[in-house]
Write an enzyme that holds these catalytic residues in place. Structure first.
Site, PDB file in Angstrom:
ATOM      1  N   ASP A 188      -5.700  -4.130  -2.454  1.00 23.90           N
ATOM      2  CA  ASP A 188      -6.229  -5.457  -2.792  1.00 23.90           C
ATOM      3  C   ASP A 188      -5.309  -6.206  -3.755  1.00 23.90           C
ATOM      4  O   ASP A 188      -5.482  -7.404  -3.977  1.00 23.90           O
ATOM      5  CB  ASP A 188      -7.618  -5.344  -3.440  1.00 23.90           C
ATOM      6  CG  ASP A 188      -8.676  -4.896  -2.443  1.00 23.90           C
ATOM      7  OD1 ASP A 188      -8.484  -5.136  -1.240  1.00 23.90           O
ATOM      8  OD2 ASP A 188      -9.685  -4.317  -2.865  1.00 23.90           O
ATOM      9  N   ASP A 247     -13.892 -32.601 -43.311  1.00 22.24           N
ATOM     10  CA  ASP A 247     -14.209 -32.370 -41.898  1.00 22.24           C
ATOM     11  C   ASP A 247     -13.271 -31.391 -41.202  1.00 22.24           C
ATOM     12  O   ASP A 247     -13.380 -31.198 -39.989  1.00 22.24           O
ATOM     13  CB  ASP A 247     -14.258 -33.693 -41.129  1.00 22.24           C
ATOM     14  CG  ASP A 247     -12.937 -34.458 -41.143  1.00 22.24           C
ATOM     15  OD1 ASP A 247     -11.913 -33.855 -41.496  1.00 22.24           O
ATOM     16  OD2 ASP A 247     -12.947 -35.641 -40.794  1.00 22.24           O
ATOM     17  N   ASP A 279     -16.474  -8.686  -2.323  1.00 21.24           N
ATOM     18  CA  ASP A 279     -16.798  -7.598  -1.417  1.00 21.24           C
ATOM     19  C   ASP A 279     -18.304  -7.369  -1.454  1.00 21.24           C
ATOM     20  O   ASP A 279     -19.028  -8.083  -2.151  1.00 21.24           O
ATOM     21  CB  ASP A 279     -16.025  -6.330  -1.783  1.00 21.24           C
ATOM     22  CG  ASP A 279     -16.224  -5.895  -3.228  1.00 21.24           C
ATOM     23  OD1 ASP A 279     -17.007  -6.554  -3.936  1.00 21.24           O
ATOM     24  OD2 ASP A 279     -15.600  -4.913  -3.656  1.00 21.24           O
TER      25      ASP A 279
END
Length: 822
Positions: free
Chosen positions: A564, A657, A308
């Site tokens: 909306d 890791d 808008d």
């Protein structure tokens, strides 16, 4: 069917509302106005989920085999690693859940009450029985109660009745918590709150809602499940092949289990969840509140933003800058008396009246009495009030304001005068002003829309928000089309669109009546070339979104009103401003806390960063796993001893890791990420580059490991020495070439500074320490089955690690040359 309640109206609260003392006493008596909260996953369930992992099952089988074979050292370290893995997984998932819950809790709904004679905005939980609540269109009713005043009040009670038809509410009707005000306004006296309300009585069913996995998480879970079955089948096949080759059962079983452990990417799902939740936190820092995890991954694929104008592209702080008035007295009365001080237009009118009066317009309101009102809606585009009072000597007047062409259509105005004012409307609109027509009529029914007298025209300016021009440019450069959908006048919208670069030569604009006249197929043809949709009704927004999606676009729709909601729900990403109605916020995926268009573009950028980081983590994790599988499988085919033991693999994966798998996903934005086109929602997580790197790393790392193992094993005839150097190599390799995975697009020298991702630096340093530490501590050496390495051997390990780093860089360079963009 509507819930029924006896009309046993409690004594009306004073018109001034409750006092603070009464509020405190009532809250102590009835408690806070909260429904039973959605149950989060209990701590013990999160902990149990870590044990239910397929990887843990495989590891426990390995522990059992070690126990049967009387390898008590292996059994001890395997169980220790299982405990450490479960604790690490629990901590990560628990922190992710806490963060996600905290983010959802940031949205604090409010309501307007009358207390001690003043309007106050309070959070819903503060409401108490006896409070007087002002109800407006688009708001949720905050508690059960009786309607004391009603102005064309209509509600949606589908949440309780299942029927979506509007329910008109008049004085002494009951209104229920959680229902929605569709149109009109009213005054509610609250009677029941929280668990005592109708909604509270059925809230137990709402507690059972569980946040669903996002499509990305579902794809990863399906991938992990498929990989697990493949690994299980492969393990059985290896076991059978080994036995046929004359191997001992326990030895072959241990080798098969080693392969299974090496292949399963155990930390992947946790890493992805952490990345998604941290992405929500990053978007929040940029003033966007993401309500659903789904939106985080979808944001990066948005191809069209439908926005808008007022308050999003512009400041939403209007001021009257031009007027053409033919009846100053009645024009002023219309500005003041046809005004609810709601929204920027009303406030601009009020402040202009203040300047004319050189005093407070409230004095005129105090001398008047509003008899009736027809509220402004996005469909009608006008407001009418029926007013009487001392200032009118007992007569009543109707005051009308709204879109100039609508207001003039209700007025007795000469064709010449109408043409003159419509010319002014076009001229002012071309300058970017928003126009409001003013009119009045003595007496008459509100539903009689004729006989008004034209009082004049007011033009208001609304400055473009700071940063919007740059945000539109960034979006367009990123391959995202921006379309303005507004209820404003066409020329006004076009002027603003051109001034911010949204509308360029060759772009079209369409008005609401034109859109309504087009078939769905025609709209689909016109929508790609249309940059501005003006005078648009809410139902047109839904058609526009549908047309874009049929054309293959991924849409983000910005809205704020109750009407909306259908378009927001249909869009791939529903976006609302922070001042939107409750209904719009409930439907939305993203809330702009600063009401700024720029925040949408920032959120899309973060969405792209998130997906890119997930892609890095997946490629890196699988590179580590497949390298070890290939090494062990090749050694078995060559009838060599296994180059890695179970405990060694677990130490590498979970201790060295493991943390780096997650913190690799913390990598900040890379340069050029908004210069690329949006990725498809169907685009695979592993693109050509990721697959290429997995293959390159797996083969290169396996060749290096087999060379080292064979060298020491053939020279000394001792598998332990060979396993020691292979263990060191695999533990250190991944800690070095992880830096190449910080970007799948750029070489090392063009990446972000190393300090940009300090968690990764610390994870790598700790991983390297944990890789070297077992060689220095006799007890750990014995548990892992390794021996100390010589200095030249350490140099060889370091050389291979740096070589793999170079291999990744070369692979990236070749792949990026071959594939401009995956």
């Amino acid at each position: 069917m509507q819930p029924v309640m006896e009309k046993n109206i409690t004594p009306r609260t004073s018109a001034a509302g409750l006092s603070q003392t009464e509020v405190i006493a009532l809250r102590q008596q009835y408690g806070e106005n909260r429904l039973p909260v959605e149950k989060s996953t209990p701590v013990w369930v999160i902990l149990l989920n870590q044990v239910k992992s397929p990887l843990v099952y495989i590891i426990l089988v390995a522990a059992l085999v070690s126990l049967i074979a009387r390898e008590y050292g292996d059994f001890a370290i395997i169980m220790a690693v299982v405990i450490i893995d479960v604790i690490l997984g629990f901590v990560q998932e628990y922190q992710a859940q806490k963060t996600y819950t905290a983010l959802k809790g940031l949205l604090k709904p409010t309501t307007t009450v009358l207390r001690e004679g003043e309007r106050r905005e309070v959070e819903i939980w503060e409401l108490v029985p006896g409070d007087l609540v002002l109800l407006n269109a688009g708001e949720k009713v905050p508690g059960d109660g009786w309607v004391l005043e009603s102005t064309k009040l209509s509600m949606d009670e589908a949440i309780l009745t299942g029927e979506s038809e509007p329910v008109e509410k008049v004085v002494e009707d009951k209104a229920f918590m959680g229902t929605t005000v569709l149109i009109g306004r009213g005054l509610l006296q609250v009677e029941q709150t929280g668990p005592a309300s109708e909604l509270g009585k059925i809230a137990t069913s709402l507690q059972e809602h569980v946040e669903e996995d996002t499509p990305l998480q579902k794809r990863l879970k399906a991938f992990s499940k498929t990989l697990t079955w493949i690994v299980a089948g492969f393990t059985v096949a290896i076991l059978a092949a080994g036995l046929l080759m004359g191997g001992k059962f326990l030895d072959m079983l241990r080798t098969s289990i080693i392969l299974a452990i090496a292949a399963v990417p155990e930390g992947l799902l946790i890493a992805v969840t952490v990345i998604l939740v941290l992405g929500m936190r990053k978007i929040l820092k940029r003033s966007g509140l993401v309500k659903r995890l789904l939106a985080v991954e979808t944001l990066g694929s948005v191809t069209v933003i439908c926005t808008d104008k007022t308050g999003t592209l512009t400041e939403g702080l209007m001021r009257v800058s031009k007027t053409e008035i033919v009846d100053p007295e009645h024009a002023l009365q219309t500005m003041v008396l046809c005004n609810d001080l709601e929204g920027p237009v009303d406030i601009a009118m009020w402040e202009h009246a203040r300047q004319i009066l050189k005093g407070d317009p409230q004095k005129l309101v105090d001398q008047s009495e509003r008899l009736e009102v027809e509220l402004f809606t996005s469909e009608t585009k006008y407001m009418i009030t029926a007013i009487t009072g001392n200032v009118f000597q007992g007569e009543s007047y109707n005051f009308l304001k709204g879109a100039p062409e609508i207001v003039m259509g209700m007025c007795a105005i000469s064709p010449e005068e109408k043409a003159r004012f419509l010319g002014l409307v076009d001229q002012w609109a071309g300058d970017g002003l928003r126009m409001i027509g003013l009119a009045y009529r003595s007496m008459g029914r509100l539903d009689d829309y004729t006989g008004y007298t034209w009082a004049g025209l007011a033009g208001m300016e609304d400055p473009v928000r700071k940063g919007v021009v740059e945000a539109v440019r960034v979006a367009q450069k990123a391959g995202i089309h921006v379309k303005m959908i507004t209820g404003d006048y066409r020329l006004t919208a076009e002027h603003i669109a051109r001034s911010i670069g949204l509308m360029k030569a060759g772009d079209l604009s369409l008005e609401g009546p034109e859109v309504a006249a087009l078939s769905d197929e025609q709209l689909q043809e016109r929508v790609p070339q249309t940059a501005v949709f003006a005078r648009i009704r809410p139902q047109d927004k839904l058609r526009i979104v549908k047309a874009l999606q049929v054309n293959g676009e991924v849409t983000a729709m910005i809205g704020d009103g109750v009407n909306d909601a259908p378009a927001l729900q249909r869009a791939n990403i529903g976006v609302v401003v922070g001042t939107a109605t409750d209904v719009a916020k409930e439907t939305a995926d993203l809330i702009l806390l600063d009401n700024n268009f720029r925040t949408v573009v920032s959120a899309i950028e973060e969405g792209r960063i998130i997906f890119q980081n997930i892609r890095k983590v997946v490629a890196y994790t699988l590179s580590n796993s497949f390298a070890e599988v290939l090494t062990i499988f090749t050694a078995m085919m060559l009838r060599w001893p296994a180059p890695l033991a179970v405990a060694q693999i677990l130490w590498i994966h979970l201790i060295c890791d493991g943390p780096s798998d997650i913190v690799l996903g913390f990598e900040p934005k890379e340069g050029g990420i908004m210069d690329e086109k949006p990725r498809s929602l169907k685009e695979p997580i592993l693109n050509n580059l990721g697959l290429s790197l997995i293959g390159i790393i797996s083969v290169s790392s396996a060749i290096g490991a087999l060379f080292l193992f064979n060298h020491l094993y053939s020279v000394h005839g001792n598998a332990t020495e060979g396993r020691s150097i292979v263990f060191a190599s695999f533990a250190i390799n991944s800690m070095i070439y992880i830096f190449a995975y910080r970007s799948m697009r750029m070489p090392l020298f063009r990446m972000n500074k190393l300090t940009a991702n300090m968690p990764l630096v610390w994870a790598v340093l700790s991983g390297l320490v944990m890789a070297v530490l077992p060689f220095l501590i006799p007890g750990l050496r014995k548990l892992l089955g390794i021996v100390p390495l010589t200095f030249p051997e350490w140099m060889t390990v370091a050389g291979i690690a740096l070589g793999l780093l170079a291999v990744v860089e070369i692979g990236k360079w070749i792949s990026n040359k071959l594939h401009a963009r995956d």
